[in-house]
Design a protein around this motif. Structure first.
Motif, mmCIF file in Angstrom:
data_model
loop_
_atom_site.group_PDB
_atom_site.id
_atom_site.type_symbol
_atom_site.label_atom_id
_atom_site.label_comp_id
_atom_site.label_asym_id
_atom_site.label_seq_id
_atom_site.Cartn_x
_atom_site.Cartn_y
_atom_site.Cartn_z
ATOM 1 N N THR A 265 0.754 -1.201 0.012
ATOM 2 C CA THR A 265 -0.074 0.023 0.016
ATOM 3 C C THR A 265 1.051 0.998 -0.129
ATOM 4 O OG1 THR A 265 0.042 0.204 2.416
ATOM 5 C CG2 THR A 265 -1.586 -1.094 1.428
ATOM 6 N N GLY A 266 0.338 2.221 -0.235
ATOM 7 C CA GLY A 266 0.977 3.393 -0.279
ATOM 8 C C GLY A 266 1.493 3.905 1.228
ATOM 9 N N ASN A 267 0.580 4.183 1.852
ATOM 10 C CA ASN A 267 0.800 4.530 3.442
ATOM 11 C C ASN A 267 -0.308 4.092 4.405
ATOM 12 O OD1 ASN A 267 1.455 6.260 5.433
ATOM 13 N ND2 ASN A 267 0.551 7.894 4.769
ATOM 14 N N SER A 268 -0.004 2.696 4.906
ATOM 15 C CA SER A 268 -0.647 2.336 5.569
ATOM 16 C C SER A 268 -0.346 2.427 7.182
ATOM 17 C CB SER A 268 -0.907 0.740 5.208
ATOM 18 O OG SER A 268 0.290 -0.017 5.837
ATOM 19 N N ILE A 269 -1.360 2.575 8.080
ATOM 20 C CA ILE A 269 -0.892 2.524 9.593
ATOM 21 C C ILE A 269 -1.599 1.288 10.266
ATOM 22 C CG2 ILE A 269 -0.505 5.026 9.594
ATOM 23 C CD1 ILE A 269 -3.334 5.295 10.754
ATOM 24 N N ALA A 270 -0.904 0.869 11.612
ATOM 25 C CA ALA A 270 -1.608 -0.084 12.255
ATOM 26 C C ALA A 270 -1.772 0.594 13.631
ATOM 27 C CB ALA A 270 -0.510 -1.210 12.208
ATOM 28 N N VAL A 271 -2.760 0.470 14.358
ATOM 29 C CA VAL A 271 -3.012 0.891 15.483
ATOM 30 C C VAL A 271 -3.599 -0.396 16.526
ATOM 31 C CG1 VAL A 271 -4.337 2.606 16.823
ATOM 32 C CG2 VAL A 271 -4.036 2.957 14.225
ATOM 33 N N GLY A 272 -2.848 -0.518 17.725
ATOM 34 C CA GLY A 272 -3.403 -1.304 18.632
ATOM 35 C C GLY A 272 -3.639 -0.468 19.786
ATOM 36 N N GLY A 273 -4.767 -1.224 20.527
ATOM 37 C CA GLY A 273 -5.452 -0.900 21.757
ATOM 38 C C GLY A 273 -6.543 0.197 21.555
ATOM 39 N N LEU A 274 -7.562 -0.261 22.506
ATOM 40 C CA LEU A 274 -8.694 0.527 22.035
ATOM 41 C C LEU A 274 -8.875 2.056 22.142
ATOM 42 C CD1 LEU A 274 -11.141 -0.805 21.065
ATOM 43 C CD2 LEU A 274 -12.300 -1.151 23.238
ATOM 44 N N GLU A 275 -8.086 2.498 23.107
ATOM 45 C CA GLU A 275 -7.736 3.936 23.257
ATOM 46 C C GLU A 275 -7.261 4.519 22.039
ATOM 47 O OE1 GLU A 275 -5.606 6.395 26.720
ATOM 48 O OE2 GLU A 275 -6.556 4.277 27.371
ATOM 49 N N SER A 276 -6.051 3.986 21.612
ATOM 50 C CA SER A 276 -5.596 4.394 20.241
ATOM 51 C C SER A 276 -6.626 4.267 19.270
ATOM 52 C CB SER A 276 -4.227 3.725 19.876
ATOM 53 O OG SER A 276 -3.436 3.701 21.138
ATOM 54 N N VAL A 277 -7.186 3.378 19.168
ATOM 55 C CA VAL A 277 -8.086 3.055 17.923
ATOM 56 C C VAL A 277 -9.403 4.071 17.895
ATOM 57 C CG1 VAL A 277 -9.888 1.437 17.047
ATOM 58 C CG2 VAL A 277 -7.668 0.715 18.051
ATOM 59 N N ILE A 278 -9.729 4.478 19.261
ATOM 60 C CA ILE A 278 -10.824 5.370 19.225
ATOM 61 C C ILE A 278 -10.088 6.746 18.646
ATOM 62 C CG2 ILE A 278 -12.154 6.908 20.929
ATOM 63 C CD1 ILE A 278 -12.681 4.121 22.473
ATOM 64 N N ARG A 279 -9.044 6.968 19.198
ATOM 65 C CA ARG A 279 -8.457 8.321 18.994
ATOM 66 C C ARG A 279 -8.374 8.520 17.251
ATOM 67 N NH1 ARG A 279 -3.373 9.055 21.398
ATOM 68 N NH2 ARG A 279 -4.219 7.682 23.105
ATOM 69 N N THR A 280 -7.903 7.356 16.743
ATOM 70 C CA THR A 280 -7.652 7.248 15.457
ATOM 71 C C THR A 280 -8.810 7.460 14.467
ATOM 72 O OG1 THR A 280 -5.459 5.800 15.648
ATOM 73 C CG2 THR A 280 -6.531 5.883 13.410
ATOM 74 N N LEU A 281 -9.940 6.715 15.159
ATOM 75 C CA LEU A 281 -11.341 6.804 14.392
ATOM 76 C C LEU A 281 -11.680 8.434 14.362
ATOM 77 C CD1 LEU A 281 -12.948 3.345 15.612
ATOM 78 C CD2 LEU A 281 -11.878 3.992 13.543
ATOM 79 N N ASP A 291 -3.701 11.276 3.938
ATOM 80 C CA ASP A 291 -2.912 10.601 3.234
ATOM 81 C C ASP A 291 -2.745 8.925 3.336
ATOM 82 O OD1 ASP A 291 -2.291 13.229 2.415
ATOM 83 O OD2 ASP A 291 -0.954 13.710 3.787
ATOM 84 N N VAL A 292 -3.301 8.676 4.326
ATOM 85 C CA VAL A 292 -3.387 7.390 4.723
ATOM 86 C C VAL A 292 -4.157 6.878 3.889
ATOM 87 C CG1 VAL A 292 -3.393 5.608 6.612
ATOM 88 C CG2 VAL A 292 -2.606 7.682 7.239
ATOM 89 N N ASP A 293 -3.692 5.432 3.384
ATOM 90 C CA ASP A 293 -4.818 4.661 2.548
ATOM 91 C C ASP A 293 -5.241 3.336 3.119
ATOM 92 O OD1 ASP A 293 -2.405 3.309 2.354
ATOM 93 O OD2 ASP A 293 -2.275 3.458 0.299
ATOM 94 N N TYR A 294 -4.741 2.841 4.272
ATOM 95 C CA TYR A 294 -5.189 1.736 4.834
ATOM 96 C C TYR A 294 -4.783 1.887 6.462
ATOM 97 C CZ TYR A 294 -6.176 -3.335 5.875
ATOM 98 O OH TYR A 294 -6.711 -4.378 6.368
ATOM 99 N N VAL A 295 -5.938 1.502 7.228
ATOM 100 C CA VAL A 295 -5.901 1.626 8.607
ATOM 101 C C VAL A 295 -6.153 0.215 9.195
ATOM 102 C CG1 VAL A 295 -6.488 2.654 10.716
ATOM 103 C CG2 VAL A 295 -6.400 3.912 8.517
ATOM 104 N N GLU A 296 -5.129 -0.433 9.890
ATOM 105 C CA GLU A 296 -5.391 -1.607 10.410
ATOM 106 C C GLU A 296 -5.561 -1.370 12.010
ATOM 107 O OE1 GLU A 296 -2.165 -4.477 10.003
ATOM 108 O OE2 GLU A 296 -2.665 -5.518 11.673
ATOM 109 N N CYS A 297 -6.773 -1.559 12.294
ATOM 110 C CA CYS A 297 -7.027 -1.408 13.808
ATOM 111 C C CYS A 297 -7.577 -2.666 14.686
ATOM 112 C CB CYS A 297 -8.353 -0.436 13.845
ATOM 113 S SG CYS A 297 -7.835 1.363 13.463
#
Ligand code: ATP
Ligand code: MG
Lengths: 448, 144
Positions: A265-281, A291-297
């Motif tokens: 992918t061009g620019n994917s990020i991975a997020v672990g932990g519910l608190e960080s997931v909520i912040r990312t969402l 600029d992000v094309d894929y988010v793995e939560c």
């Protein structure tokens, strides 16, 4: 009263609950209350994250799992282990040995998810590459994250990549194939997922997507751990027909960042932990992260290997996977026939979008909901605002909601009650002061 | 039936920037507005909140809910906007390098509000402050 209090996934044992409130405070969707000194679950809210199981000091919260299935009842039984299982049992025990041991536990067949994981990853890669609309695609493979989005961020539902979970894809393919080859009816084959978390177990019954689940049941890693361990120790190691072995991309599925590591992918990020997931969402919802094309939560901090139904020390287990992936490589072989077969299946792609589940709405009537919100605000302004949780709700705001929804009385806030008592006492004594003193015995201790 | 609530916003406080918008969003969720309405309001409110944090000393936002409409009124004490037409253009920004390092300053905030709101009115007085009147229609109630 108890009828509306429940979670479909977790059970709270009132006899073991010691009223510590840790679960009430930790729940990210404010689904737990302790109104009578014992924790209870507001129904329809739980997103199956399992945080309450982790923090409960008295072991009162357990997943609603069935007992180990009676495998002899079925003509052909299949286990589909989460790759998190391979992270258990220490560094020296290979995935192939674990698969062999699972068979000795009583499954007729153990199906490793490698081809399904890889097919699903390739589909995601294609979706990411072909994507034109705004906002990143979001991985749909952590059921807790999907539920969180349904409940809290429904506007992000269109960003969920419309692909099935690998365990579903695998189960569907196996059932079709084995029914034909073994000459069995589809319902004579029983397929079980070996799961690291209660969310994946409840996903079978309440499939996040629309179709009924292809899996017949789930067995927790913690539930089968002992038996597998014993089978591993016994001599007669039947390594029979364990083929190609579990691939790096499949093992990576159990780790945060494992998906993005295997696809381009061009620019994917991975997020672990519910608190960080909520912040990312929240960020995605605010229009950031364009600029992000894929988010793995992932709901669990380190991914499935961190699931609350795993056994081994998290970091040791994680290390084992990292080590295996390094040796096996994280590259997908798109020409492998089993992967190609699955990639071409139509059931890999979801035909209908996942629907919102607005469990946080105050009223189905908009006007009444607005009125209730105003009443909540007014009450909040009068509440102490210190979130002491003594009323049994996690925050003063949640308490205000409980009052407005008629779940509790305003007087169940101990601080408000105290305030009211003080005022009543002051009022009474003011009245007394105005009364003429009765002659004689009326003056007593009050004057001392 | 109506609802109002006011929030304070502190200029320069990047650490808690966005918190007001998050709270507003939670309220809209509680009312049960359609996802698209929540999304549009959230983007507008977030961009306006960020502008207040970035450019003003202090400000406030009033959330007002009435049948069919969501109102957001952002009012700040700050430098004001000398040329609103120019500020509304995509790409126009006076953000400092420091703000740009934080990922802001693309000059897309105001145009984004314009795009997502059903009505936007900006009034500003140089040296005093800026006021944004944002309206989002919650469609399916329009006929009620
Ligand atoms: N509340 C405000 N007070 C003073 N000036 C403002 C205010 N809001 C916007 N401006 C001016 O208008 C310009 C354009 O604002 P806009 O939000 O469109 O872009 P930006 O904030 O510079 O970048 P971005 O929003 O993309 O991060 C700003 O650079 C600033 O000069
Ligand atoms: Mg801006």
């Amino acid at each position: 009263m108890t009828s509306r209090l429940q979670s479909r996934t977790l059970r709270i044992d009132p006899d073991r609950c010691s009223g510590h409130m840790s679960c009430v405070r930790v729940c990210p969707v404010e689904a737990i209350r302790a109104w009578h000194g014992k924790a209870e679950m507001l129904s329809g809210r739980c997103i199956d994250c399992g945080l309450c199981i982790r923090v409960c000091k008295s072991g009162a919260i357990t997943p609603r799992q069935g007992s180990m299935p009676d495998l002899k009842r079925f003509r052909h039984t299949v286990a589909i282990p989460s790759p998190a299982l391979y992270a258990q049992f220490g560094r020296d025990v290979t995935p192939a040995q674990i698969i062999a041991a699972l068979k000795r536990v009583g499954f007729d067949e153990v199906a490793d998810m490698t081809p399904a994981c890889e097919a699903v990853l390739l589909s995601i890669q294609r979706m990411v590459q072909e994507r034109r609309s705004e906002g990143p695609l979001i991985s749909p493979h952590c059921p807790t994250v999907v539920r969180l989005i349904q409940v809290r961020h429904p506007s992000l539902l269109p960003l969920l990549a419309p692909v099935e979970t690998p365990q579903e894809v695998m189960a569907q393919a196996i059932r079709t194939h084995r029914a034909k080859v073994l000459g069995l009816r589809r319902d004579q084959i029983a397929i079980f997922h070996i799961t690291p978390c209660p969310a994946k177990a409840s996903d079978l019954k309440y499939h996040t997507h629309h179709q009924a689940s292809q899996l017949d049941g789930a067995v927790a890693i913690s539930q089968i751990y002992g038996e597998v361990k014993r089978a591993l120790a016994s001599r007669e190691s039947d390594m029979g027909n364990v083929q190609n072995g579990v691939s790096g991309p499949c093992l990576g599925w159990a780790l945060v960042g494992g998906q993005g590591g295997s696809i381009e992918t061009g620019n994917s990020i991975a997020v672990g932990g519910l608190e960080s997931v909520i912040r990312t969402l929240e960020d995605i919802e605010n229009g950031k992260l364009h600029d992000v094309d894929y988010v793995e939560c992932r709901s669990c901090r380190e991914g499935c290997v961190d699931g609350c139904l795993t056994v081994e020390n998290l970091y040791e287990a994680r290390n084992k996977l990292v080590h295996l992936i390094r040796r096996r490589g994280s590259q997908i072989d798109p020409t492998s026939p089993s992967v190609r077969d699955l990639t071409e299946r139509s059931d890999l792609i979801l035909s209908k979008p996942v629907e919102p589940r607005p469990s946080q709405t105050l009223d189905s009537d908009r006007a009444r909901a607005i009125e209730k919100m105003q009443r909540m605000e007014d009450l909040c302004a009068r509440l102490p605002g210190i979130d002491c949780a003594a009323c049994g709700a996690p925050t003063c705001r949640a308490f205000a909601e409980d009052v407005v929804q008629g779940r509790v009385e305003e007087a169940s806030c101990p601080l408000m009650l105290q305030q009211r008592l003080r005022k009543t006492v002051a009022d009474l004594s003011a009245i007394l002061d105005q009364l003429p003193r009765p002659p004689g015995g009326g003056e007593g201790e009050g004057k001392s | 039936m109506s609802f109002t609530r006011e929030f304070e916003i502190v200029g320069g406080d990047f650490a808690s920037a966005g918190r007001v918008s998050t709270e507003i969003k939670a309220m809209l969720r509680g009312i049960g507005y359609p996802p698209d309405v929540i999304r549009r309001t959230a983007i507008a409110s977030y961009e306006a909140e960020m502008n207040t944090v970035m450019y003003a000393r202090r400000g406030s936002v009033r959330l007002g809910l009435e049948p069919g409409v969501i109102h957001l009124v952002f009012a700040d004490e700050g430098p004001g906007i000398p040329d609103i037409g120019l500020a509304m253009q995509e790409g126009f920004s006076t953000a400092t390098d420091e703000m740009r390092e934080r990922g802001f300053g693309a000059g897309m905030g105001l145009p984004n509000i314009q795009r997502n709101a059903d009505r936007l009115e900006i009034t500003s007085e140089v040296g005093r402050g800026t006021r944004l009147d944002i309206t989002v229609l919650t469609d399916e109630e329009a006929g009620r």
